[in-house]
Design an enzyme around this catalytic site. Structure first.
Site: not given
Ligand code: NDP
Length: 256
Positions: A23, A73, A99, A158, A164-168
């Site tokens: 978030a 997470v 997310n 992709n 990443y694709a495997a996870a999704k």
């Molecule tokens: P960002 O890289 O902008 O943000 C990622 C978020 O995930 C941050 O808030 C980060 O917080 C958090 N995060 C990452 N690793 C951890 C961790 N180990 N523990 C807790 N929080 C974590 O990504 P987006 O907002 O673009 O993506 C959000 C979701 O949407 C993802 O799952 C992504 O795969 C998916 N998505 C995004 C697309 C895009 O085009 N942007 C397309 C398709 C899917 P912090 O670093 O503070 O921990």
């Protein structure tokens, strides 16, 4: 784990409690803001405590209620404890938004075991742990909305993103299974699959790649975080009780 409450406890009980992972920025932050505007008590998880504190301040300033917790997470024990603590302190857990996500891109010939495992751990295993932990309080409340953030990559594949694709794609199979297991308890599980959304994650992509992708998107633009938050708002709502086990692509038509 540091909990920063932003509203008195007695006022929380009547609101639906929504956990949003990842978030601190990007899509997750927009979802947290939107769910708070929808009248949910939002609990934001991520690692960056400063960004979480600024999210909490923004939600509170807008009249919403929330708390935030610094939580990795990828650490299943910490994640489960954080979720249990939310459900215990508020006596309920209604909405879970899985997310948080990362990329460790590379062509398959060069992708290391570590890069595969790390992406599966943060993007898929965390969602499994969160769903398993959230299921109990949701069953007690006979209500639940689980929304996991997939990707068009999990539907179409992709190049450079086998991990990443495997996870999704894994999130899709897991969500459908949960939908079948828990549908009778008032709990739904769905996947939102964004296309290209303007966030930190996509800002690192080469300009040439973005230029090549744009003509393939029927609506001729990249998505915004609010495009995704609006879809999540509906899927997580009380009105969406007959929607479960679905993958909703919010991608400007890219994957059709
Ligand atoms: P960002 O890289 O902008 O943000 C990622 C978020 O995930 C941050 O808030 C980060 O917080 C958090 N995060 C990452 N690793 C951890 C961790 N180990 N523990 C807790 N929080 C974590 O990504 P987006 O907002 O673009 O993506 C959000 C979701 O949407 C993802 O799952 C992504 O795969 C998916 N998505 C995004 C697309 C895009 O085009 N942007 C397309 C398709 C899917 P912090 O670093 O503070 O921990």
């Amino acid at each position: 784990m540091v909990m920063i409450p932003h509203q008195k406890k007695e006022s929380l009980i009547e609101k639906r409690v929504a956990i949003v992972t990842g978030a601190s920025r990007g899509i997750g932050r927009a979802i947290a803001m939107r769910l708070a505007a929808d009248g949910r008590f939002v609990v934001g998880f991520a690692r960056n405590a400063d960004q979480l504190a600024s999210l909490a301040a923004e939600i509170t300033a807008a009249g919403g209620s929330c708390e935030v917790a610094a939580c990795d997470v990828g650490d299943g024990t910490a994640l489960a404890a954080a979720i249990e603590s939310v459900a215990e302190r508020h006596g309920r857990l209604d909405i879970l938004i899985n997310n948080a996500g990362i990329t460790r891109d590379g062509l398959i010939l060069r992708m290391s075991d570590d890069d595969f495992d790390e992406v599966l751990r943060v993007n898929l295993r965390s969602a499994f742990v969160a769903c398993r932990t959230a299921a109990r309080p949701m069953m007690r409340g006979r209500f639940g909305r689980i929304v996991s953030m997939g990707s068009v990559a999990g539907i179409m594949g992709n190049p450079g993103q086998a991990n990443y694709a495997a996870a999704k794609a894994g999130l899709i199979g897991m969500s459908k299974s949960i939908a079948k297991e828990l549908g009778g308890k008032g709990i739904t599980a769905n996947v939102i699959a964004p296309g290209f959304i303007d966030t930190d994650m996509t800002s690192v992509l080469p300009a040439a790649l973005k230029e090549a992708v744009l003509p393939m998107i029927p609506v001729k633009r990249f998505g915004s975080v609010d495009d995704i938050a609006a879809a999540v708002s509906y899927v997580a709502s009380d009105s969406a009780g007959y929607l479960t086990g679905q993958v909703i692509a919010v991608d400007g038509g890219l994957s059709m």
